[in-house]
Design a protein around this motif. Structure first.
Motif, PDB file in Angstrom:
ATOM      1  N   SER A 253       0.836  -1.201   0.000  1.00  0.00           N
ATOM      2  CA  SER A 253       0.000   0.000   0.000  1.00  0.00           C
ATOM      3  C   SER A 253       0.870   1.250   0.000  1.00  0.00           C
ATOM      4  O   SER A 253       2.104   1.173   0.038  1.00  0.00           O
ATOM      5  CB  SER A 253      -0.930   0.003   1.219  1.00  0.00           C
ATOM      6  OG  SER A 253      -0.181   0.206   2.412  1.00  0.00           O
ATOM      7  N   TRP A 254       0.202   2.397  -0.030  1.00  0.00           N
ATOM      8  CA  TRP A 254       0.930   3.681  -0.057  1.00  0.00           C
ATOM      9  C   TRP A 254       1.860   3.816   1.142  1.00  0.00           C
ATOM     10  O   TRP A 254       2.903   4.476   1.058  1.00  0.00           O
ATOM     11  CB  TRP A 254      -0.059   4.843  -0.083  1.00  0.00           C
ATOM     12  CG  TRP A 254      -0.781   5.010  -1.386  1.00  0.00           C
ATOM     13  CD1 TRP A 254      -2.068   4.653  -1.662  1.00  0.00           C
ATOM     14  CD2 TRP A 254      -0.254   5.571  -2.595  1.00  0.00           C
ATOM     15  NE1 TRP A 254      -2.376   4.953  -2.975  1.00  0.00           N
ATOM     16  CE2 TRP A 254      -1.288   5.528  -3.565  1.00  0.00           C
ATOM     17  CE3 TRP A 254       0.981   6.106  -2.955  1.00  0.00           C
ATOM     18  CZ2 TRP A 254      -1.121   5.999  -4.870  1.00  0.00           C
ATOM     19  CZ3 TRP A 254       1.155   6.584  -4.250  1.00  0.00           C
ATOM     20  CH2 TRP A 254       0.124   6.519  -5.192  1.00  0.00           C
ATOM     21  N   LYS A 255       1.511   3.187   2.252  1.00  0.00           N
ATOM     22  CA  LYS A 255       2.347   3.311   3.454  1.00  0.00           C
ATOM     23  C   LYS A 255       3.720   2.680   3.276  1.00  0.00           C
ATOM     24  O   LYS A 255       4.648   2.952   4.049  1.00  0.00           O
ATOM     25  CB  LYS A 255       1.650   2.710   4.669  1.00  0.00           C
ATOM     26  CG  LYS A 255       1.434   1.220   4.601  1.00  0.00           C
ATOM     27  CD  LYS A 255       0.790   0.674   5.869  1.00  0.00           C
ATOM     28  CE  LYS A 255       0.372  -0.767   5.777  1.00  0.00           C
ATOM     29  NZ  LYS A 255       1.183  -1.683   5.019  1.00  0.00           N
ATOM     30  N   ASP A 256       3.867   1.830   2.244  1.00  0.00           N
ATOM     31  CA  ASP A 256       5.147   1.167   2.006  1.00  0.00           C
ATOM     32  C   ASP A 256       6.106   2.006   1.165  1.00  0.00           C
ATOM     33  O   ASP A 256       7.288   1.664   1.050  1.00  0.00           O
ATOM     34  CB  ASP A 256       4.920  -0.174   1.290  1.00  0.00           C
ATOM     35  CG  ASP A 256       4.191  -1.183   2.162  1.00  0.00           C
ATOM     36  OD1 ASP A 256       4.749  -1.544   3.212  1.00  0.00           O
ATOM     37  OD2 ASP A 256       3.074  -1.586   1.807  1.00  0.00           O
ATOM     38  N   ILE A 257       5.627   3.076   0.580  1.00  0.00           N
ATOM     39  CA  ILE A 257       6.473   3.870  -0.316  1.00  0.00           C
ATOM     40  C   ILE A 257       7.752   4.371   0.371  1.00  0.00           C
ATOM     41  O   ILE A 257       8.850   4.265  -0.207  1.00  0.00           O
ATOM     42  CB  ILE A 257       5.681   5.038  -0.919  1.00  0.00           C
ATOM     43  CG1 ILE A 257       4.525   4.511  -1.792  1.00  0.00           C
ATOM     44  CG2 ILE A 257       6.589   5.957  -1.722  1.00  0.00           C
ATOM     45  CD1 ILE A 257       4.963   3.619  -2.931  1.00  0.00           C
ATOM     46  N   PRO A 258       7.678   4.909   1.588  1.00  0.00           N
ATOM     47  CA  PRO A 258       8.925   5.370   2.239  1.00  0.00           C
ATOM     48  C   PRO A 258       9.961   4.265   2.393  1.00  0.00           C
ATOM     49  O   PRO A 258      11.166   4.540   2.363  1.00  0.00           O
ATOM     50  CB  PRO A 258       8.436   5.865   3.611  1.00  0.00           C
ATOM     51  CG  PRO A 258       7.009   6.258   3.380  1.00  0.00           C
ATOM     52  CD  PRO A 258       6.482   5.256   2.398  1.00  0.00           C
ATOM     53  N   PHE A 259       9.514   3.018   2.547  1.00  0.00           N
ATOM     54  CA  PHE A 259      10.442   1.889   2.658  1.00  0.00           C
ATOM     55  C   PHE A 259      11.316   1.798   1.406  1.00  0.00           C
ATOM     56  O   PHE A 259      12.538   1.653   1.499  1.00  0.00           O
ATOM     57  CB  PHE A 259       9.649   0.598   2.875  1.00  0.00           C
ATOM     58  CG  PHE A 259      10.447  -0.664   2.667  1.00  0.00           C
ATOM     59  CD1 PHE A 259      11.335  -1.102   3.629  1.00  0.00           C
ATOM     60  CD2 PHE A 259      10.296  -1.409   1.489  1.00  0.00           C
ATOM     61  CE1 PHE A 259      12.071  -2.277   3.437  1.00  0.00           C
ATOM     62  CE2 PHE A 259      11.021  -2.576   1.298  1.00  0.00           C
ATOM     63  CZ  PHE A 259      11.910  -3.008   2.270  1.00  0.00           C
ATOM     64  N   PHE A 260      10.692   1.899   0.248  1.00  0.00           N
ATOM     65  CA  PHE A 260      11.455   1.796  -1.002  1.00  0.00           C
ATOM     66  C   PHE A 260      12.349   3.009  -1.210  1.00  0.00           C
ATOM     67  O   PHE A 260      13.481   2.881  -1.684  1.00  0.00           O
ATOM     68  CB  PHE A 260      10.494   1.619  -2.180  1.00  0.00           C
ATOM     69  CG  PHE A 260       9.735   0.338  -2.125  1.00  0.00           C
ATOM     70  CD1 PHE A 260      10.346  -0.864  -2.435  1.00  0.00           C
ATOM     71  CD2 PHE A 260       8.404   0.319  -1.725  1.00  0.00           C
ATOM     72  CE1 PHE A 260       9.656  -2.060  -2.366  1.00  0.00           C
ATOM     73  CE2 PHE A 260       7.708  -0.866  -1.658  1.00  0.00           C
ATOM     74  CZ  PHE A 260       8.329  -2.061  -1.966  1.00  0.00           C
ATOM     75  N   GLN A 261      11.860   4.170  -0.857  1.00  0.00           N
ATOM     76  CA  GLN A 261      12.672   5.373  -1.006  1.00  0.00           C
ATOM     77  C   GLN A 261      13.882   5.350  -0.072  1.00  0.00           C
ATOM     78  O   GLN A 261      14.908   5.962  -0.371  1.00  0.00           O
ATOM     79  CB  GLN A 261      11.803   6.609  -0.733  1.00  0.00           C
ATOM     80  CG  GLN A 261      10.726   6.816  -1.788  1.00  0.00           C
ATOM     81  CD  GLN A 261       9.704   7.865  -1.387  1.00  0.00           C
ATOM     82  OE1 GLN A 261       9.366   7.993  -0.203  1.00  0.00           O
ATOM     83  NE2 GLN A 261       9.190   8.606  -2.357  1.00  0.00           N
TER      84      GLN A 261
END
Length: 498
Positions: free
Chosen positions: A315-323
């Motif tokens: 979900s969108w909440k995972d985006i910071p993990f990839f960044q």
């Protein structure tokens, strides 16, 4: 250490103790059975036997080294002691080999649909079923193609187009033309060298290749096949285990990939009936049948057999993990709504790919090209058009399709199936010819539309009013219709003479 024998392996042919042979080595896969993405039945079919032929086209060669604990690597097998089972004869194989002998010369392929037509005749039925299939009634898959026909050019005249420059940049990398080879799975179904064929062709033509998570070749094999100068991106299916995901992403960055494309349209794989049907034999002895007491499992096809590791909770909440875990540009692949593109901008994404997964996921999802027109209008209204790069894929069969997408604002266009068909029919020379045909078409179209550079491909050169209507035509695209395989009904068994 003495080699194991065929008898040693054959004694372990149950779900309580399951050994298999792959490439002349034995493996104890008993504990792995519940975790296998394709389910346990397909492994149990080869319990106590040589599974190499089934393993080879679907799994990268380093799969067992990476994912099976070394304590389950049992050692080499004396293959002279292994019983060779009589293979089930494909009734079409002899005829297919004859068709291969009488293939048209490569020079007779004048467009991408020609490669598709040849591939349909010479590929194995199961491979064609996987490559050509779409979701459900395949409406979106067909509309991907039809949508481009609804856009008409508005060419300028009396422009000096003696010198045309097709080069551009995508995610900061230079390339000869604004299209790339997008990620497609299981390259070895079409050619024994798999995705490395695409790698080598891309290098020769100065185009970018996106490496798929579900490649038949290992990631390192594909990178090693590169010429050291070409640009490669990495497509990621996110694993439920984030440690595995982080390791994969960091390795891709260390090997030089210049973009991370996270697939966001596949929390579950779509239902692809051609692929499923090709896995179900007429006599009921399905390849997934697994011993006494097991009912026949109507296989979900090659796609499902390799994909259950994908995390549906992404979900969108995972985006910071990839960044956080990579410095590569992070791209969302499979965006299908205007507001999700705006969210991607707000989350700091470098780019998005407007895509419906080649019509292989949600049937009647919008086409990338129609969505592109809406997205660019919204971005321009907010003055955000320079905040994010927009890519599009699906249904491209002519360079004019690429020109239309670039005119509407796409930074680049992904092409997948056509290069698989060229590879499956003619290998690397086929892919090279397909790319060159597109380059020649692109140059011609730029001259005829009145554009000297990619920057001069602007929205005023196209008329998009036809995109407002969804239709799935049956006869307007002769080239496409000659290679499209209609969905079929179940086949009745032959009846005995009464």
């Amino acid at each position: 250490m003495a080699k194991l024998t065929g008898v040693d392996i054959a004694n372990h042919n149950t779900k309580e103790s399951c050994w298999v042979i792959v490439h002349g080595k034995a493996y104890d896969v008993t504990e792995f059975l519940p975790e296998h993405p394709g389910g346990s039945k397909i492994i149990l079919k080869y319990a106590g036997k040589d599974a190499t032929e089934e393993f080879e086209p679907i799994h990268p060669p380093d799969t067992l080294d990476k994912y099976l604990d070394k304590k389950f690597h049992l050692g080499k097998v004396d293959m002279s002691t292994v019983n060779i089972e009589e293979k089930q004869v494909d009734p079409d194989e002899a005829a297919r080999q004859e068709r291969i002998k009488h293939m048209p010369a490569l020079e007779q392929c004048y467009n991408l649909s020609d490669f598709e037509y040849v591939a349909k005749q010479v590929m194995k039925r199961t491979a064609w079923g996987y490559y050509s299939s779409g979701a459900d009634d395949e409406i979106t898959m067909r509309e991907n193609r039809t949508a481009f026909h609804k856009i008409w050019f508005r060419p300028k005249i009396l422009i000096d187009v003696q010198h045309v420059d097709m080069s551009t940049t995508m995610l900061g990398s230079k390339c000869d033309i604004p299209f790339y080879i997008t990620a497609t799975a299981l390259g070895k179904l079409g050619h024994p060298d798999g995705e490395t064929v695409l790698t080598k062709a891309a290098a020769k033509h100065g185009i970018i290749q996106m490496i798929p998570t579900l490649a038949s070749c290992s990631f390192d094999e594909i990178v090693d096949a590169a010429d050291g100068k070409q640009t490669q991106w990495f497509q990621l299916y996110v694993n439920k285990d984030r440690d595995i995901t982080a390791r994969i992403v960091k390795h891709a960055e260390q090997r030089g990939c210049k973009g991370l494309f996270i697939t966001v349209d596949a929390p579950q794989l779509g239902r692809r009936e051609k692929d499923m049907r090709s896995k179900f034999s007429d006599d009921g002895s399905d390849v997934q049948k697994a011993g006494e007491g097991d009912s026949i499992d109507r296989s979900q096809g090659a796609a499902r057999a390799i994909s259950s590791f994908i995390d549906p909770s992404l979900s969108w909440k995972d985006i910071p993990f990839f960044q956080k875990i990579t410095k590569m540009p992070v791209v969302l692949k499979g965006v299908q709504r205007v507001d999700d593109v705006m969210k991607a901008v707000e989350h700091g994404m470098h780019a998005v790919v407007l895509s419906n997964h080649g019509g292989r996921q949600l049937d009647t999802a919008p086409t990338g090209i129609e969505l592109l027109a809406e997205v660019m209008a919204e971005l321009r209204s907010r003055n955000w058009q320079d905040k994010i790069e927009i890519y599009v894929d699906g249904g491209v069969r002519r360079a004019s399709d690429v020109v239309k997408a670039v005119c509407l604002g796409a930074k680049g266009v992904g092409i997948g199936r056509p290069f698989l068909y060229a590879m499956s029919s003619y290998g690397e020379p086929g892919v090279c010819r397909a790319i060159q045909l597109l380059k020649d078409e692109f140059e011609m179209n730029m001259r005829l539309i009145g554009a000297r550079t990619v920057a001069e491909l602007t929205p005023d050169l196209v008329d998009t009013r036809g995109l407002q209507v969804h239709t799935v035509t049956t006869g307007s695209d002769v080239l496409n219709q000659t290679v499209y395989s209609p969905l079929t009904n179940p086949v009745f068994k032959a009846r005995a003479n009464l």
